[in-house]
Design a protein around this motif. Sequence first.
Motif, PDB file in Angstrom:
ATOM      1  N   VAL A 179      -3.745  -7.738  -5.912  1.00 41.58           N
ATOM      2  CA  VAL A 179      -5.191  -7.925  -5.936  1.00 41.58           C
ATOM      3  C   VAL A 179      -5.821  -7.546  -4.601  1.00 41.58           C
ATOM      4  N   ASP A 180      -5.206  -7.970  -3.499  1.00 39.55           N
ATOM      5  CA  ASP A 180      -5.811  -7.659  -2.197  1.00 39.55           C
ATOM      6  C   ASP A 180      -5.774  -6.167  -1.899  1.00 39.55           C
ATOM      7  N   LEU A 181      -4.820  -5.447  -2.462  1.00 42.19           N
ATOM      8  CA  LEU A 181      -4.771  -3.995  -2.247  1.00 42.19           C
ATOM      9  C   LEU A 181      -6.044  -3.309  -2.724  1.00 42.19           C
ATOM     10  N   VAL A 182      -6.697  -3.862  -3.753  1.00 39.31           N
ATOM     11  CA  VAL A 182      -7.921  -3.230  -4.259  1.00 39.31           C
ATOM     12  C   VAL A 182      -9.179  -3.940  -3.794  1.00 39.31           C
ATOM     13  N   LEU A 183      -9.043  -5.156  -3.252  1.00 34.74           N
ATOM     14  CA  LEU A 183     -10.221  -5.840  -2.724  1.00 34.74           C
ATOM     15  C   LEU A 183     -10.536  -5.401  -1.300  1.00 34.74           C
ATOM     16  N   ASP A 184      -9.500  -5.224  -0.503  1.00 36.84           N
ATOM     17  CA  ASP A 184      -9.664  -4.899   0.914  1.00 36.84           C
ATOM     18  C   ASP A 184      -9.415  -3.406   1.110  1.00 36.84           C
TER      19      ASP A 184
ATOM     20  N   GLU B 245      -9.741   5.285   0.391  1.00 36.21           N
ATOM     21  CA  GLU B 245     -10.351   5.924  -0.771  1.00 36.21           C
ATOM     22  C   GLU B 245      -9.433   5.906  -1.989  1.00 36.21           C
ATOM     23  N   ARG B 246      -8.146   5.704  -1.766  1.00 33.67           N
ATOM     24  CA  ARG B 246      -7.205   5.774  -2.889  1.00 33.67           C
ATOM     25  C   ARG B 246      -7.264   4.537  -3.782  1.00 33.67           C
TER      26      ARG B 246
ATOM     27  N   ALA C 165       0.828  -1.208   0.000  1.00 26.03           N
ATOM     28  CA  ALA C 165       0.000   0.000   0.000  1.00 26.03           C
ATOM     29  C   ALA C 165       0.859   1.253   0.000  1.00 26.03           C
ATOM     30  N   ALA C 166       1.951   1.233   0.780  1.00 28.40           N
ATOM     31  CA  ALA C 166       2.830   2.403   0.837  1.00 28.40           C
ATOM     32  C   ALA C 166       3.506   2.636  -0.513  1.00 28.40           C
ATOM     33  N   ALA C 167       3.901   1.558  -1.210  1.00 25.83           N
ATOM     34  CA  ALA C 167       4.525   1.704  -2.526  1.00 25.83           C
ATOM     35  C   ALA C 167       3.544   2.295  -3.530  1.00 25.83           C
ATOM     36  N   VAL C 168       2.290   1.873  -3.456  1.00 22.12           N
ATOM     37  CA  VAL C 168       1.277   2.421  -4.372  1.00 22.12           C
ATOM     38  C   VAL C 168       1.012   3.883  -4.054  1.00 22.12           C
TER      39      VAL C 168
ATOM     40  N   GLY D   1     -16.564  -3.340  -4.953  1.00 24.64           N
ATOM     41  CA  GLY D   1     -16.087  -1.981  -5.184  1.00 24.64           C
ATOM     42  C   GLY D   1     -14.707  -1.882  -5.780  1.00 24.64           C
ATOM     43  N   SER D   2     -14.110  -3.003  -6.136  1.00 20.38           N
ATOM     44  CA  SER D   2     -12.746  -2.978  -6.676  1.00 20.38           C
ATOM     45  C   SER D   2     -12.762  -2.628  -8.152  1.00 20.38           C
ATOM     46  N   PRO D   3     -11.632  -2.154  -8.681  1.00 17.96           N
ATOM     47  CA  PRO D   3     -11.530  -1.953 -10.129  1.00 17.96           C
ATOM     48  C   PRO D   3     -11.513  -3.298 -10.848  1.00 17.96           C
TER      49      PRO D   3
END
Length: 299
Positions: free
Chosen positions: A160-165, A171-172, A127-130, A218-220
């Motif tokens: 994948v989990d970065l956008v699922l959870d 909000e990012r 998450a920090a890298a993104v 709600g994920s992309p």
Amino acid sequence: MSFSTTRSFRRACLKLVCAVLPVLAMAGCSSFQAINALVPESGFTRIDDQAYGPSPRQAVDVYVPSTPSAGLRPVVVFFYGGNWDSGRRQDYLFVAEALTSLGYVTVLADYRIYPEVRYPGFMDDGAAAVRWTLDHLADFGGDPSRVHLMGHSAGAYIAVDLVLDERWLGERRKDIRSVAGLAGPYDFLPLTDPTLKIIFGTAADLRATQPIDHVDGGSPPLLLMSGLKDSTVRPGNSERLAARVRQHGGVAFEHYYPSLSHVTLIGALARPTRFLGPVLTDVGRFFSSGEPPAGGNIP
């Protein structure tokens, strides 16, 4: 060098790479130095060692295509695999070369691994890298409306989990346009491997470590790619997650390669071994248009 000699040399190189990939797989090795030796270090500018945290492993390398661009460029943040206990970004030059050849600013991210951290330390780092990438897009000519995530194996789990959870990016996660996961473990309980029991044993509820249990619609869009010869991470992981996302009203495509294994799926991105399968073409199609690859959906 004559044409026939060049062709013979290329065939010899391909045989070497094809011989090396299974050896790497058998050794559990995430290093692809043999492939990188055959990849041209041209067509991009590399900006090394961009820190997103205090640990030596909390850093990224950024690759910017050298070809002229009429506007801002799309961006891909890539997370490598390695069972959450091995791997380093420098071994994935071949991935950066592949993605920059399509015009993408490519961010290869390191993250802390076991034994330095256990779950959820590598998720916090992902998450920090993104977030670092989103905050520094302008430095590299990146387009904030076209930021994608990509990963292989344990790295696909992270991407994948970065956008699922929603707890990782909040909000990012809305700033991520799409995600491509290659051979990702998304639903792998019960744990049988002793090391994984330690890595994920910090969780009060093991179900909370599984991406499939974070689906909320709600994920992309997701593209979940697997080789049908993968005996390391079974293709059923992609099949089950894609079905769960669609059940919740989200967009998820699954794509299967009958002749590819866990290692050759990622190896097919490399310039010398793209004959193994159209993985790069399929990823590029998905990132650029949101459309899945044609055919291949045979779980």
